[in-house]
Write a protein that holds these residues in place. Structure first.
Motif, mmCIF file in Angstrom:
data_model
loop_
_atom_site.group_PDB
_atom_site.id
_atom_site.type_symbol
_atom_site.label_atom_id
_atom_site.label_comp_id
_atom_site.label_asym_id
_atom_site.label_seq_id
_atom_site.Cartn_x
_atom_site.Cartn_y
_atom_site.Cartn_z
ATOM 1 N N ARG A 145 -43.767 59.298 -126.436
ATOM 2 C CA ARG A 145 -42.845 58.064 -126.010
ATOM 3 C C ARG A 145 -41.777 58.432 -125.231
ATOM 4 N N PRO A 146 -41.590 58.662 -123.841
ATOM 5 C CA PRO A 146 -40.716 58.952 -122.942
ATOM 6 C C PRO A 146 -39.390 58.569 -123.217
ATOM 7 N N GLY A 181 -40.317 67.345 -122.305
ATOM 8 C CA GLY A 181 -40.859 67.494 -123.557
ATOM 9 C C GLY A 181 -41.975 68.743 -123.693
ATOM 10 N N ARG A 218 -41.612 63.853 -119.764
ATOM 11 C CA ARG A 218 -42.735 64.625 -120.415
ATOM 12 C C ARG A 218 -42.769 66.095 -120.057
ATOM 13 N N GLY A 248 -40.787 58.934 -116.509
ATOM 14 C CA GLY A 248 -41.483 59.323 -117.631
ATOM 15 C C GLY A 248 -42.288 60.501 -117.328
ATOM 16 N N THR A 254 -41.159 63.024 -127.462
ATOM 17 C CA THR A 254 -40.884 62.606 -125.879
ATOM 18 C C THR A 254 -42.328 62.805 -125.228
ATOM 19 N N LEU A 255 -43.232 63.367 -125.653
ATOM 20 C CA LEU A 255 -44.385 63.353 -124.804
ATOM 21 C C LEU A 255 -45.168 62.073 -125.111
#
Length: 120
Positions: free
Chosen positions: A22-23, A49, A46, A42, A19-20
């Motif tokens: 690619r949110p 993430g 993040r 985003g 997720t960091l």
């Protein structure tokens, strides 16, 4: 028995890292955005993430006993908190909202099993 919580910890860390990078991995299924989330979404994703990455590494690396159990409990609290936030928040896509709640509750339940295993 610590293999279950440690496996869940590694999976949590991997998901946090994804997720960091690619949110949309989190944002799209949760109904927060389309393919590319807007900047505020985003940023929030993040941040989650980072939480998941740190918590996953803590579960994977903590020594057996109270430290591991505390790391797992923190993960469960995060999962249940995520489910609660999605349950109380409006979402234009009710199916995505239900999915996000289910994922939070599901991971919370899996980590609860991991906590039980870590106490053996």
């Amino acid at each position: 028995m610590t293999w279950l919580p440690r496996t869940l910890g590694v999976l949590t860390a991997a998901y946090g890292l994804s997720t960091l990078v690619r949110p949309a991995v989190f944002a799209k299924p949760a109904g927060l955005s389309g393919d590319e989330p807007p900047a505020p979404v985003g940023i929030l994703v993040r941040a989650v993430g980072v939480r998941d990455l740190a918590n996953g590494v803590a579960i994977a690396a903590a020594p057996a006993g109270p430290a591991l159990q505390l790391a797992i409990a923190a993960r469960i609290a995060g999962d249940l908190g995520d489910a609660l936030v999605f349950a109380l928040s409006p979402n234009d896509d009710p199916a995505a909202r239900r999915k996000a709640i289910g994922v939070g509750l599901g991971w919370g339940a899996l980590n609860a099993l991991g906590l039980l295993a870590a106490r053996r």
